[in-house]
Design a protein around this motif. Sequence first.
Motif, PDB file in Angstrom:
ATOM      1  N   GLY A  77       0.806  -1.205   0.000  1.00 11.17           N
ATOM      2  CA  GLY A  77       0.000   0.000   0.000  1.00 11.17           C
ATOM      3  C   GLY A  77       0.842   1.258   0.000  1.00 11.17           C
ATOM      4  N   ALA A  78       0.404   2.279  -0.723  1.00 12.24           N
ATOM      5  CA  ALA A  78       1.079   3.577  -0.766  1.00 12.24           C
ATOM      6  C   ALA A  78       0.415   4.540   0.211  1.00 12.24           C
ATOM      7  CB  ALA A  78       1.042   4.140  -2.188  1.00 12.24           C
ATOM      8  N   PRO A  79       1.098   5.620   0.587  1.00 14.28           N
ATOM      9  CA  PRO A  79       0.568   6.513   1.621  1.00 14.28           C
ATOM     10  C   PRO A  79      -0.467   7.514   1.137  1.00 14.28           C
ATOM     11  CG  PRO A  79       2.736   7.250   0.945  1.00 14.28           C
ATOM     12  CD  PRO A  79       2.492   5.949   0.239  1.00 14.28           C
ATOM     13  N   ALA A 148      -7.635  14.159   3.251  1.00 13.24           N
ATOM     14  CA  ALA A 148      -6.407  14.894   2.943  1.00 13.24           C
ATOM     15  C   ALA A 148      -5.381  14.053   2.194  1.00 13.24           C
ATOM     16  CB  ALA A 148      -5.789  15.441   4.227  1.00 13.24           C
ATOM     17  N   SER A 149      -5.525  12.720   2.243  1.00 15.42           N
ATOM     18  CA  SER A 149      -4.590  11.834   1.534  1.00 15.42           C
ATOM     19  C   SER A 149      -5.062  11.495   0.132  1.00 15.42           C
ATOM     20  CB  SER A 149      -4.381  10.536   2.323  1.00 15.42           C
ATOM     21  OG  SER A 149      -5.543   9.716   2.266  1.00 15.42           O
ATOM     22  N   LEU A 150      -6.199  12.062  -0.281  1.00 16.39           N
ATOM     23  CA  LEU A 150      -6.802  11.757  -1.573  1.00 16.39           C
ATOM     24  C   LEU A 150      -6.612  12.898  -2.560  1.00 16.39           C
ATOM     25  CD1 LEU A 150     -10.238  10.307  -0.361  1.00 16.39           C
ATOM     26  CD2 LEU A 150      -8.197   9.020  -1.027  1.00 16.39           C
ATOM     27  N   VAL A 151      -6.507  12.547  -3.835  1.00 17.65           N
ATOM     28  CA  VAL A 151      -6.506  13.503  -4.937  1.00 17.65           C
ATOM     29  C   VAL A 151      -7.420  12.942  -6.015  1.00 17.65           C
ATOM     30  CG1 VAL A 151      -5.137  14.507  -6.820  1.00 17.65           C
ATOM     31  CG2 VAL A 151      -4.221  14.460  -4.488  1.00 17.65           C
ATOM     32  N   ILE A 152      -8.263  13.797  -6.597  1.00 21.58           N
ATOM     33  CA  ILE A 152      -9.106  13.413  -7.724  1.00 21.58           C
ATOM     34  C   ILE A 152      -8.436  13.880  -9.005  1.00 21.58           C
ATOM     35  CG2 ILE A 152     -11.335  13.715  -8.849  1.00 21.58           C
ATOM     36  CD1 ILE A 152     -12.655  14.004  -6.204  1.00 21.58           C
ATOM     37  N   ALA A 309       0.355  12.451   3.594  1.00 21.04           N
ATOM     38  CA  ALA A 309       0.621  11.016   3.617  1.00 21.04           C
ATOM     39  C   ALA A 309      -0.126  10.365   4.777  1.00 21.04           C
ATOM     40  CB  ALA A 309       2.114  10.763   3.741  1.00 21.04           C
ATOM     41  N   ASP A 310      -0.818   9.279   4.493  1.00 24.12           N
ATOM     42  CA  ASP A 310      -1.542   8.511   5.499  1.00 24.12           C
ATOM     43  C   ASP A 310      -0.668   7.341   5.914  1.00 24.12           C
ATOM     44  OD1 ASP A 310      -3.318   7.206   7.112  1.00 24.12           O
ATOM     45  OD2 ASP A 310      -4.642   6.555   5.490  1.00 24.12           O
ATOM     46  N   VAL A 311       0.065   7.499   6.989  1.00 21.70           N
ATOM     47  CA  VAL A 311       1.055   6.490   7.381  1.00 21.70           C
ATOM     48  C   VAL A 311       0.408   5.223   7.928  1.00 21.70           C
ATOM     49  CG1 VAL A 311       2.832   8.193   7.823  1.00 21.70           C
ATOM     50  CG2 VAL A 311       1.291   7.545   9.676  1.00 21.70           C
TER      51      VAL A 311
END
Length: 327
Positions: A77-79, A148-152, A309-311
Amino acid sequence: MSLQNKLICWGLRRRFLPETRKPVDVARTRALTEKRVWLPPVPKGWQLYAQPEQREQGQGGADEPSVRGEWLVREGGAPRTILYLHGGGYYFCSPRTHRAITFGLATRADADVFSLDYRLAPEHPFPAALDDALAAYRRLLDEGAPAASLVIAGDSAGGGLALATLVALRDAGDPLPGGALLYSPWTDLACTGASIRANDGRDPMFCGDVFARIASMYLGATRATHPYVSPLYADFHGLPPLFLLAGSTETLLDDTLRVAERARAAGVSVECEIGRDLPHIWPIYAPFMPEARRALDASARFVKQVSAADVTARARKAAALPTQTVA
């Protein structure tokens, strides 16, 4: 201008542009697109998963929101996560056809990518695609991904859909993502941009009048200036940072320039890159075109800049994924 760009534009003028001057044939366009698409290999250290159709409990009709598509996930998984909405005039293309972009974004931005296979017109006109995009974003939140860790992100019609999704999320009071990537977005289905006429004959991919002809398939009975159909007409206050790019000779150039202008006027942080003599959604020509590689590099920098980043996400996301990979 690179040699690769010149060759690609020559090929588009010879093979794609003439098709846009013909009456719209949905089945033929879909078949030709799938036949011609080049598929990049899955990057080393990443896995490609099919996400089967999911609906909310108690739903199941053809008119209900559908969440299906494909995941490209880094091992463990990526952050951060990108929700990608492919282009294709709302009536053709798929996550498969846009892997050159989604794979390039994932590896550069260290982001897992969910590419949504939203319902297509004319079988499913507005608001089907928007409902599917909203459902996909909300499912990501429900599965524990912080907003906050998401981008559309999206291109062409998918770029307009990505912006409309942001506006609809803002209006509904949902937590917004860190930002949005919009590649040559189609933001005005009323087709009022001056570049539709000014760049007709300069655009290597589209004639000017094709957009008015295909818009009706998605619009159905909805007016073309509805802000969820044509987000150019939306109120942009409160939206997260935007990264836009378009080619200088595109017939859709003004759909990017006017959004950038209005978003800045509303206090939104905007990066807007206009590529000289570059074709519609040129990042899709990675890794062959150097300009495409540079555009994906800039996009990844933006994604890392605007997303947190969602650690804690890696193990959770890895555990939630299906076990069947896509070849």
